[in-house]
Design a protein around this motif. Structure first.
Motif: not given
Length: 96
Positions: A16-23, A39-55
């Motif tokens: 699960i790709y997440t971002q801190p503070g996201c309800p 589960f594995t939580e993947i922090r996917a902040l805006h502008g990170t490689a993880e966010r690009a991977e999630a997209r």
């Protein structure tokens, strides 16, 4: 002496790709925790490689959370909640 057959139960890989503070992320994580699933939580902040991977993995979705079970894109928070209401989430989480 204890005898018997032991079968290997394979638990699905949940990411699960997440971002801190996201309800919505908090809600989806809480559901998975209530189900007692690992589960594995993947922090996917805006502008990170993880966010690009999630997209990329989600077919272009830009929001979080993005949830995958055994590599299959499930969707976001509303999607996993709908699966649960329909009784279709537990079979995915406990697939052997």
């Amino acid at each position: 002496m204890i005898t018997g057959r032991y079968s290997r139960i394979r638990m699905p890989r949940i990411e699960i790709y997440t971002q801190p503070g996201c309800p919505y992320c908090v809600r989806a994580l809480r559901l998975l925790e209530q189900k007692g699933t690992a589960f594995t939580e993947i922090r996917a902040l805006h502008g990170t490689a993880e966010r690009a991977e999630a997209r990329e993995r989600s077919g272009g979705r830009t929001t979080v959370p993005q949830i995958f079970i055994d590599g299959r894109h499930i969707g976001g928070c509303d999607d996993i909640m709908a699966l649960d209401r329909a009784g279709k989430l537990d079979p995915l989480l406990h697939a052997a």
